[in-house]
Structure formats: structure tokens, C-alpha cells
Motif scaffolding. Structure first.
Motif, PDB file in Angstrom:
ATOM      1  N   LYS A 148       0.847  -1.195   0.000  1.00 24.28           N
ATOM      2  CA  LYS A 148       0.000   0.000   0.000  1.00 24.28           C
ATOM      3  C   LYS A 148       0.882   1.245   0.000  1.00 24.28           C
ATOM      4  O   LYS A 148       1.948   1.287   0.620  1.00 24.28           O
ATOM      5  CB  LYS A 148      -0.950   0.008   1.205  1.00 24.28           C
ATOM      6  CG  LYS A 148      -0.288   0.143   2.565  1.00 24.28           C
ATOM      7  CD  LYS A 148      -1.341   0.234   3.667  1.00 24.28           C
ATOM      8  CE  LYS A 148      -0.702   0.399   5.045  1.00 24.28           C
ATOM      9  NZ  LYS A 148      -1.715   0.499   6.121  1.00 24.28           N
ATOM     10  N   HIS A 149       0.421   2.258  -0.735  1.00 23.53           N
ATOM     11  CA  HIS A 149       1.142   3.526  -0.862  1.00 23.53           C
ATOM     12  C   HIS A 149       1.000   4.317   0.435  1.00 23.53           C
ATOM     13  O   HIS A 149      -0.067   4.329   1.052  1.00 23.53           O
ATOM     14  CB  HIS A 149       0.582   4.310  -2.044  1.00 23.53           C
ATOM     15  CG  HIS A 149       1.459   5.436  -2.506  1.00 23.53           C
ATOM     16  ND1 HIS A 149       1.491   6.652  -1.868  1.00 23.53           N
ATOM     17  CD2 HIS A 149       2.336   5.529  -3.538  1.00 23.53           C
ATOM     18  CE1 HIS A 149       2.351   7.451  -2.491  1.00 23.53           C
ATOM     19  NE2 HIS A 149       2.882   6.792  -3.508  1.00 23.53           N
ATOM     20  N   LEU A 151       0.981   7.604   0.933  1.00 26.46           N
ATOM     21  CA  LEU A 151       0.208   8.840   0.873  1.00 26.46           C
ATOM     22  C   LEU A 151      -1.156   8.680   0.213  1.00 26.46           C
ATOM     23  O   LEU A 151      -2.060   9.475   0.459  1.00 26.46           O
ATOM     24  CB  LEU A 151       1.007   9.927   0.130  1.00 26.46           C
ATOM     25  CG  LEU A 151       2.340  10.326   0.768  1.00 26.46           C
ATOM     26  CD1 LEU A 151       3.029  11.398  -0.063  1.00 26.46           C
ATOM     27  CD2 LEU A 151       2.136  10.816   2.202  1.00 26.46           C
ATOM     28  N   ASN A 152      -1.310   7.692  -0.652  1.00 28.82           N
ATOM     29  CA  ASN A 152      -2.571   7.477  -1.360  1.00 28.82           C
ATOM     30  C   ASN A 152      -3.131   6.104  -1.000  1.00 28.82           C
ATOM     31  O   ASN A 152      -2.705   5.090  -1.552  1.00 28.82           O
ATOM     32  CB  ASN A 152      -2.358   7.589  -2.871  1.00 28.82           C
ATOM     33  CG  ASN A 152      -3.673   7.580  -3.641  1.00 28.82           C
ATOM     34  OD1 ASN A 152      -4.707   7.144  -3.140  1.00 28.82           O
ATOM     35  ND2 ASN A 152      -3.627   8.065  -4.878  1.00 28.82           N
ATOM     36  N   GLU A 154      -5.665   4.592  -1.815  1.00 30.43           N
ATOM     37  CA  GLU A 154      -6.337   3.868  -2.884  1.00 30.43           C
ATOM     38  C   GLU A 154      -5.352   3.056  -3.725  1.00 30.43           C
ATOM     39  O   GLU A 154      -5.772   2.173  -4.487  1.00 30.43           O
ATOM     40  CB  GLU A 154      -7.099   4.852  -3.787  1.00 30.43           C
ATOM     41  CG  GLU A 154      -8.256   5.538  -3.070  1.00 30.43           C
ATOM     42  CD  GLU A 154      -9.037   6.459  -3.985  1.00 30.43           C
ATOM     43  OE1 GLU A 154      -8.681   6.556  -5.177  1.00 30.43           O
ATOM     44  OE2 GLU A 154     -10.006   7.070  -3.498  1.00 30.43           O
ATOM     45  N   ILE A 155      -4.056   3.347  -3.589  1.00 32.47           N
ATOM     46  CA  ILE A 155      -3.044   2.599  -4.341  1.00 32.47           C
ATOM     47  C   ILE A 155      -2.608   1.408  -3.498  1.00 32.47           C
ATOM     48  O   ILE A 155      -1.834   1.551  -2.538  1.00 32.47           O
ATOM     49  CB  ILE A 155      -1.843   3.489  -4.708  1.00 32.47           C
ATOM     50  CG1 ILE A 155      -2.292   4.665  -5.573  1.00 32.47           C
ATOM     51  CG2 ILE A 155      -0.780   2.665  -5.445  1.00 32.47           C
ATOM     52  CD1 ILE A 155      -1.189   5.657  -5.877  1.00 32.47           C
ATOM     53  N   HIS A 176       8.095   4.924  -0.361  1.00 36.76           N
ATOM     54  CA  HIS A 176       6.716   5.288  -0.690  1.00 36.76           C
ATOM     55  C   HIS A 176       5.688   4.203  -0.393  1.00 36.76           C
ATOM     56  O   HIS A 176       4.487   4.460  -0.529  1.00 36.76           O
ATOM     57  CB  HIS A 176       6.628   5.668  -2.172  1.00 36.76           C
ATOM     58  CG  HIS A 176       7.517   6.809  -2.545  1.00 36.76           C
ATOM     59  ND1 HIS A 176       7.344   8.081  -2.049  1.00 36.76           N
ATOM     60  CD2 HIS A 176       8.621   6.865  -3.345  1.00 36.76           C
ATOM     61  CE1 HIS A 176       8.277   8.885  -2.541  1.00 36.76           C
ATOM     62  NE2 HIS A 176       9.072   8.171  -3.318  1.00 36.76           N
TER      63      HIS A 176
END
Length: 200
Positions: A148-149, A151-152, A154-155, A176
Motif C-alpha cells: 500500500k502507498h 500517501l494514497n 487507494e493505491i 513510498h
């Protein structure tokens, strides 16, 4: 003639980092031989780690191998390395040719069953430098690997790490992203994972 560079390479479609997956890095016959050597030659141990200030037994067995004088620390635990054995040197040499990176250390993990796991984390300890390359080799039972990203939210991505596979987590992967091996709801046989890294 032995093919030193496996043909099938999958680039994971994730931003801000490079992940390369080789599902058939070792063929089944060779992976079976290496599994048998690793399970029998490794002095597995279960250490306590500190999570959110609480000391718990790691939900897996581990062993550190590497160059003399290069300890490795994570989650309040400092491990001293065993010396490289011929099996690990053989695997390391093959991984280094593809990764184009010299590794000094490998953390061996034994997931005994579906209850063994590894929570969300990045391999970003200070000994590894700011932007490390990590090579993850899997033997035995297939387990789900989640990314999982930072900062985002959803990624995200799930990958099944199969017997004989190699996942290279390259530039940006530990800056990241976080990753984990979750507990499984279905019964699982043992799995060995080798994570090669370079201690500076």
C-alpha cells in the motif's frame, strides 16, 4: 546451458517505485531442493520484538545471515548474523546477477502456518540507507503479499508469492510503500522467505 536471467519478468503497475516480480525464478525441482536444504540447515529462532511499546513474540521464526560484524536491528531487536552457508551463497549469487546489487545480509523467515504473519512495515532501517533495494525469495506455501502507498490509500496491490519466486523491491519501494504478509483464513503449510539487503 543454464539461463541466468529468467525470461518472465513482471513490472508491477505501481507509481513512485519499481517492483519487479519473477514468478519462476527457480524452477520447481530446484526450488524443492533449496527448500529442503533451508528448512534443515537453518538454526531457526523466535525472538521478541517491540510493537507500539509492547514486547511480543514474533509470529514467525527467523535467522540472520551475513557478513561478519554487520548486525541488523528492527522493532527493538538487534540480530547478530550467522556466517553464510553454501546454499545461501548459491541463492545470493543468482539473485545478485538479476538485481545488479551486492547484498551483505539475508533475513530468513519461516512462516509455520496460516497464523504466522508480518505486519505493515517498510524495510527502512537506518543501516540500509535512504533508498534500499530489497530482494525477496519465496519457497514453500504460496502466501499473499500486500502493498500500500504511504500517501494514497487507494493505491494498493495483492501479489501471491509462489514457490521459487523472486520479488525485487527497487528504487522508491521502501520510501513510498509499506508491505505485509497477513494471517490467512485458510490452512497453510510452511513457507520460507529470504529477504536480501545491503547494510551500509
Amino acid at each position: 546451458m543454464l539461463d541466468l536471467f529468467p525470461k518472465e519478468k513482471i513490472i508491477l503497475p505501481l507509481p513512485d517505485a519499481l517492483f519487479e516480480f519473477y514468478p519462476n525464478f527457480f524452477n520447481k525441482e530446484e526450488a524443492n531442493l533449496l527448500w529442503n536444504k533451508l528448512i534443515n540447515e537453518t538454526p531457526w529462532q523466535q525472538d521478541d520484538i517491540t510493537i507500539f511499546g509492547k514486547k511480543i513474540a514474533q509470529p514467525r521464526l527467523t535467522c540472520l545471515f551475513g557478513n561478519e560484524g554487520k548486525p541488523y536491528s528492527y522493532s527493538g531487536l538487534t540480530m547478530q548474523p550467522q556466517l553464510w552457508n553454501p546454499t545461501l551463497i548459491y541463492i545470493k549469487d543468482k539473485v545478485e546477477q538479476v538485481a545488479q546489487q551486492n547484498f551483505t545480509t539475508v533475513l530468513a523467515n519461516l512462516y509455520r502456518n496460516e497464523k504466522d504473519s508480518n505486519g505493515w512495515h517498510a524495510d527502512n532501517e537506518k543501516e540500509l540507507g535512504r533508498n534500499p533495494i530489497i530482494a525477496s525469495v519465496s519457497f514453500g506455501e504460496e502466501r499473499k503479499f500486500q502493498l500500500k502507498h504511504n500517501l494514497n490509500p487507494e493505491i494498493r496491490m495483492n501479489i501471491n508469492l509462489n514457490h521459487g519466486s523472486l520479488l525485487l523491491m527497487k528504487e522508491g519501494s521502501q520510501l513510498h510503500y509499506k508491505h505485509q504478509i497477513p494471517k490467512a483464513s485458510q490452512s497453510k503449510n510452511p513457507r520460507i522467505n529470504l529477504t536480501f539487503r545491503t547494510i551500509l
